[in-house]
Design an enzyme around this catalytic site. Sequence first.
Site, PDB file in Angstrom:
ATOM      1  N   CYS A  13       0.845  -1.208   0.000  1.00  0.00           N
ATOM      2  CA  CYS A  13       0.000   0.000   0.000  1.00  0.00           C
ATOM      3  C   CYS A  13       0.875   1.250   0.000  1.00  0.00           C
ATOM      4  O   CYS A  13       0.605   2.216  -0.712  1.00  0.00           O
ATOM      5  CB  CYS A  13      -0.906  -0.002   1.224  1.00  0.00           C
ATOM      6  SG  CYS A  13      -2.035  -1.414   1.323  1.00  0.00           S
TER       7      CYS A  13
ATOM      8  N   ASP B  61      35.332   1.136  24.050  1.00  0.00           N
ATOM      9  CA  ASP B  61      36.096   2.158  24.740  1.00  0.00           C
ATOM     10  C   ASP B  61      36.169   1.751  26.211  1.00  0.00           C
ATOM     11  O   ASP B  61      35.351   0.954  26.687  1.00  0.00           O
ATOM     12  CB  ASP B  61      35.406   3.511  24.573  1.00  0.00           C
ATOM     13  CG  ASP B  61      36.110   4.609  25.344  1.00  0.00           C
ATOM     14  OD1 ASP B  61      37.352   4.676  25.268  1.00  0.00           O
ATOM     15  OD2 ASP B  61      35.420   5.376  26.038  1.00  0.00           O
TER      16      ASP B  61
ATOM     17  N   THR C   6      36.834   4.089  29.321  1.00  0.00           N
ATOM     18  CA  THR C   6      36.243   5.015  30.292  1.00  0.00           C
ATOM     19  C   THR C   6      34.788   5.310  29.958  1.00  0.00           C
ATOM     20  O   THR C   6      34.473   5.774  28.865  1.00  0.00           O
ATOM     21  CB  THR C   6      37.050   6.318  30.338  1.00  0.00           C
ATOM     22  OG1 THR C   6      38.406   6.017  30.607  1.00  0.00           O
ATOM     23  CG2 THR C   6      36.503   7.242  31.407  1.00  0.00           C
TER      24      THR C   6
END
Length: 738
Positions: free
Chosen positions: A27, A419, A421
């Site tokens: 549709c 990562d 920290t």
Amino acid sequence: MVQAAAALDPAEVSLRYHIQGMDCPSCASKVETAVGRLEGAAAIRLNFQTEVLALRLDESRTPRAEVEARIRQLGFGVAAVEGPRILATLAEPEAPPLPSLWRSLLAEKKLKLALLIGALLGAGGLVAGAWPQAGAWPYLPPALLGLWFFGRKAIAGARTGSPFSIEMLMSIATVGAILIGATSEAATVVLLFTLGEVLEGVAAGRARAGITALTALVPRTALRIEDGVARTVPALSLAVGDLVLVRPGDRVSADGAIVEGRSEIDESPITGESIPVAKAEGQPVFAGSINGSGSLQIRVSHPATDNTIARIIRLVEEAQEAKAPTARFIERFSALYTPAAVAAAALVVVVPPLFLGGAWVDWIYRGLALLLVACPCALVLSTPAAIASGLAAGTRRGLLVKGGAALEAIGRVRSIAFDKTGTLTEGRPQVTDMLPLAGNERALLGLAAAVENGSSHPLAQAILQRAEAEKIPLRPARDGRAIPGRAAEATVTGKRVSVGSPGFAETLAPLPPEAAARAGAWEAEGKTVVVVTSGGVHAGLIALRDEPRADAAAGLAALRRMGVQSVMLTGDNPRTGQAIGAALGLEVKAGLLPEDKLREIGALKAKGPVAMVGDGINDAPALAAASVGIAMGGGTDVALETADAALLNGRMLDVAALVGLSRATLANIHQNVALALGLKAVFLVTTVAGVTGLWPAVLADTGATVLVTLNALRLLRHRGLPSTLPHPLPSPDPRSPA
């Protein structure tokens, strides 16, 4: 309510419409094709899940009224909207208390058509049974009614560029069946097709409900404090700077910060975190979270159209607009498949009677049935339905994925770079060890806290937090000063006290051998050591480190069990990186500059798809370079606006949960495609062989579409890792002012 965008051409505007009545992505494709054929229409995007059409239009070439008329010709409703359509529901009255399934079913406009066709078919059966000489005529009214309704849509679709629509295939099959005298089957076909449309509409609505439920989290009203009095106002009317009252048990009505009061806040509706969070003055709160036992006054920081839930909804809407690679492939495939199937049906009609002596009526009947088998709805719906359910399941559990492409890619990753920290670690130092050289640990910590009081340095904050946790009173200090990079000093109880590095402490007095050895051992473990010295005498050592998240080891272990390799990429010094890596059991590459991280990501990508998990700020280049970037966040703007996915809880276990959700979605897509193509293959053979006819063919197509949708909806119950994915969104609290 249509918003106009600034453009070089003053006649060009940006339009957004809510398209009503779409049952499947086919549709949406018809609407896009029809609008795309209008002069001056550009940048056309129709999101099937949110039912929002966005486009740019040059009104000097085509007025917007013509766009709306073209959409209505296809049989869809159209209404102009501004901003995320879903937010408009906040201004609407409460829905009637009906079960959602019944509400969806009764809301389907085609239900009345199906009931009428069914009644006419039943009446035709009674007439044919009572008067056999009536022949095929009693079944003609229901067949013609269905043909009138769907035939108009088929012709409108053909005129606007979609000649091979499902309505066209069904209409051709119905006309053909009437011409060969199979009116009872023609009527049965239109009834089953109409019922299929109703069921598809209900299923599509249920699939959309996963995101729509987010709006129920924000109260429709709020208690705004004006001249010291709390007055009930619409939540949409709140402006930045307003002061609102949130009573115990209420839902928070807006993003803001607490200016008065303390309480525990249940943030599970936004972040998925099941444990309430203690909040006090100055701390932020999110709209939709649930207040605990304390009364709060909150200063509004974002309007309703830009609060946390609104941003999540907006991002999910954008995510659903971004088609997954599999979905794009399926669309290209179906664009070729349907015309090929129509051509095959034509050959089935013509070749056997002309060259093999077959009966025309028999082979026309089989060819018409083959047309219904060719309907592509189930195939086209197979991928977007699964993707939409996967996105909704993740969003409701704090796993925000920005599009089907990202959701697919996450499940295919073979390695994940983290990562350190703020990702593998908490992002803030904590006191880990203490060695008193004079007195006890409380006295040592008290001296250090007195010196560090008022400092914003991360190490100072860690010492102060530990002292507060142990309920150590802060002694007054004066003449405080900082020696950058070396120490902090102040006078405490008449003595000069310093908190500094071991090197600085050695300039004041030699460290005892035991203390020097312990400091070296702690530093080898990646910890930062400070020495507290009082009146020239060393009082003791304190070790601090940014500790791994509580669930970091469990999260990495879960990834290993899934066959995903993990590696830490950090700019921190190798000693600290190796210490954290050893504690978590993963490979470490430390001392990396941003360009070094990019190189490492490139090396991992050469071996297969790779994801990067970071904080969304410092790791932006690596997040962008990876196959998939995942931001750790707690519902902040950064976590929502960066990378391809965001973990709103900031939990390591959620990385594995996200991979699990993606793999479950991919498996669901494969099941759906196999189901759609498998059923078509079976009925292709049985139809050509004459075993099945018209109504089993349309029943198979409708059944496949419903089964594909229901299978996709199973993803809404996906739990991933049971220990990490909390309960789904709770119902609105009845005590809320909403």
